[in-house]
Design a protein around this motif. Sequence first.
Motif, PDB file in Angstrom:
ATOM      1  N   LEU A  19       3.013  12.758  94.632  1.00  0.00           N
ATOM      2  CA  LEU A  19       4.318  12.520  95.245  1.00  0.00           C
ATOM      3  C   LEU A  19       4.627  11.030  95.323  1.00  0.00           C
ATOM      4  N   LEU A  20       3.602  10.199  95.414  1.00  0.00           N
ATOM      5  CA  LEU A  20       3.784   8.769  95.561  1.00  0.00           C
ATOM      6  C   LEU A  20       3.890   8.058  94.219  1.00  0.00           C
ATOM      7  N   SER A  21       3.276   8.580  93.180  1.00  0.00           N
ATOM      8  CA  SER A  21       3.290   7.905  91.891  1.00  0.00           C
ATOM      9  C   SER A  21       4.581   8.219  91.146  1.00  0.00           C
ATOM     10  N   PRO A  22       5.089   7.237  90.397  1.00  0.00           N
ATOM     11  CA  PRO A  22       6.324   7.494  89.649  1.00  0.00           C
ATOM     12  C   PRO A  22       6.064   8.476  88.518  1.00  0.00           C
ATOM     13  N   PRO A  23       7.095   9.178  88.098  1.00  0.00           N
ATOM     14  CA  PRO A  23       6.904  10.103  86.986  1.00  0.00           C
ATOM     15  C   PRO A  23       6.587   9.323  85.719  1.00  0.00           C
ATOM     16  N   PRO A  24       5.945   9.939  84.767  1.00  0.00           N
ATOM     17  CA  PRO A  24       5.621   9.225  83.526  1.00  0.00           C
ATOM     18  C   PRO A  24       6.901   8.820  82.798  1.00  0.00           C
ATOM     19  N   ALA A  25       6.819   7.706  82.083  1.00  0.00           N
ATOM     20  CA  ALA A  25       7.977   7.213  81.339  1.00  0.00           C
ATOM     21  C   ALA A  25       8.356   8.209  80.247  1.00  0.00           C
ATOM     22  N   ARG A  26       9.670   8.377  80.054  1.00  0.00           N
ATOM     23  CA  ARG A  26      10.161   9.276  79.011  1.00  0.00           C
ATOM     24  C   ARG A  26      11.045   8.495  78.062  1.00  0.00           C
ATOM     25  N   LEU A  27      11.108   8.976  76.844  1.00  0.00           N
ATOM     26  CA  LEU A  27      12.010   8.435  75.851  1.00  0.00           C
ATOM     27  C   LEU A  27      13.085   9.469  75.590  1.00  0.00           C
ATOM     28  N   LEU A  28      14.339   9.032  75.539  1.00  0.00           N
ATOM     29  CA  LEU A  28      15.466   9.937  75.385  1.00  0.00           C
ATOM     30  C   LEU A  28      16.091   9.757  74.010  1.00  0.00           C
ATOM     31  N   ARG A  29      16.437  10.855  73.378  1.00  0.00           N
ATOM     32  CA  ARG A  29      17.167  10.811  72.116  1.00  0.00           C
ATOM     33  C   ARG A  29      18.663  10.716  72.433  1.00  0.00           C
ATOM     34  N   LEU A  30      19.452  10.380  71.440  1.00  0.00           N
ATOM     35  CA  LEU A  30      20.879  10.133  71.628  1.00  0.00           C
ATOM     36  C   LEU A  30      21.634  11.279  72.308  1.00  0.00           C
ATOM     37  N   PRO A  31      21.425  12.548  71.928  1.00  0.00           N
ATOM     38  CA  PRO A  31      22.184  13.613  72.610  1.00  0.00           C
ATOM     39  C   PRO A  31      21.960  13.640  74.126  1.00  0.00           C
ATOM     40  N   GLU A  32      20.745  13.373  74.569  1.00  0.00           N
ATOM     41  CA  GLU A  32      20.488  13.369  76.016  1.00  0.00           C
ATOM     42  C   GLU A  32      21.116  12.144  76.678  1.00  0.00           C
ATOM     43  N   PRO A  54      21.732  -0.516  77.630  1.00  0.00           N
ATOM     44  CA  PRO A  54      20.338  -0.710  77.197  1.00  0.00           C
ATOM     45  C   PRO A  54      20.174  -0.519  75.693  1.00  0.00           C
ATOM     46  N   LYS A  55      19.330  -1.351  75.115  1.00  0.00           N
ATOM     47  CA  LYS A  55      19.054  -1.286  73.678  1.00  0.00           C
ATOM     48  C   LYS A  55      18.166  -0.086  73.372  1.00  0.00           C
ATOM     49  N   SER A  56      18.412   0.490  72.208  1.00  0.00           N
ATOM     50  CA  SER A  56      17.551   1.582  71.742  1.00  0.00           C
ATOM     51  C   SER A  56      16.308   0.992  71.099  1.00  0.00           C
ATOM     52  N   ARG A  57      15.296   1.822  70.959  1.00  0.00           N
ATOM     53  CA  ARG A  57      14.066   1.463  70.254  1.00  0.00           C
ATOM     54  C   ARG A  57      13.962   2.343  69.021  1.00  0.00           C
ATOM     55  N   SER A  58      13.442   1.798  67.962  1.00  0.00           N
ATOM     56  CA  SER A  58      13.285   2.562  66.736  1.00  0.00           C
ATOM     57  C   SER A  58      11.873   3.125  66.652  1.00  0.00           C
ATOM     58  N   LEU A  59      11.791   4.439  66.444  1.00  0.00           N
ATOM     59  CA  LEU A  59      10.489   5.078  66.226  1.00  0.00           C
ATOM     60  C   LEU A  59      10.283   5.401  64.749  1.00  0.00           C
ATOM     61  N   GLY A  60      11.231   5.038  63.949  1.00  0.00           N
ATOM     62  CA  GLY A  60      11.171   5.298  62.518  1.00  0.00           C
ATOM     63  C   GLY A  60      12.533   5.015  61.918  1.00  0.00           C
ATOM     64  N   SER A  61      12.660   5.244  60.629  1.00  0.00           N
ATOM     65  CA  SER A  61      13.909   4.908  59.958  1.00  0.00           C
ATOM     66  C   SER A  61      15.094   5.731  60.448  1.00  0.00           C
ATOM     67  N   LYS A  62      14.848   6.917  60.966  1.00  0.00           N
ATOM     68  CA  LYS A  62      15.945   7.780  61.422  1.00  0.00           C
ATOM     69  C   LYS A  62      15.721   8.305  62.835  1.00  0.00           C
TER      70      LYS A  62
END
Length: 83
Positions: A19-32, A54-62
């Motif tokens: 309950l005290l620890s923050p949730p793990p970081a998530r990465l969101l795709r464009l639709p979300e 906020p700037k997006s991050r690239s995980l690959g070419s697409k």
Amino acid sequence: MNAQPQPTEDGANADQASLLSPPPARLLRLPEVIDRVGLRRSAIYQRMSEGRFPKSRSLGSKCAVWVEAEIDAWIAAVARSPD
């Protein structure tokens, strides 16, 4: 059998620690991101180029992703803005 919660290093049990620890970081795709912020793709990319989103991050070419915490902070900042 009922398992007893195991204490953590600070003496709290695992349930309290989760309950005290923050949730793990998530990465969101464009639709979300679009669903969360209510902007269209073109508006998101326009604001990114202007430094107003906020700037997006690239995980690959697409594959572009956004850090959820950055999107949440942007939403909170917009909500605090008087405009």
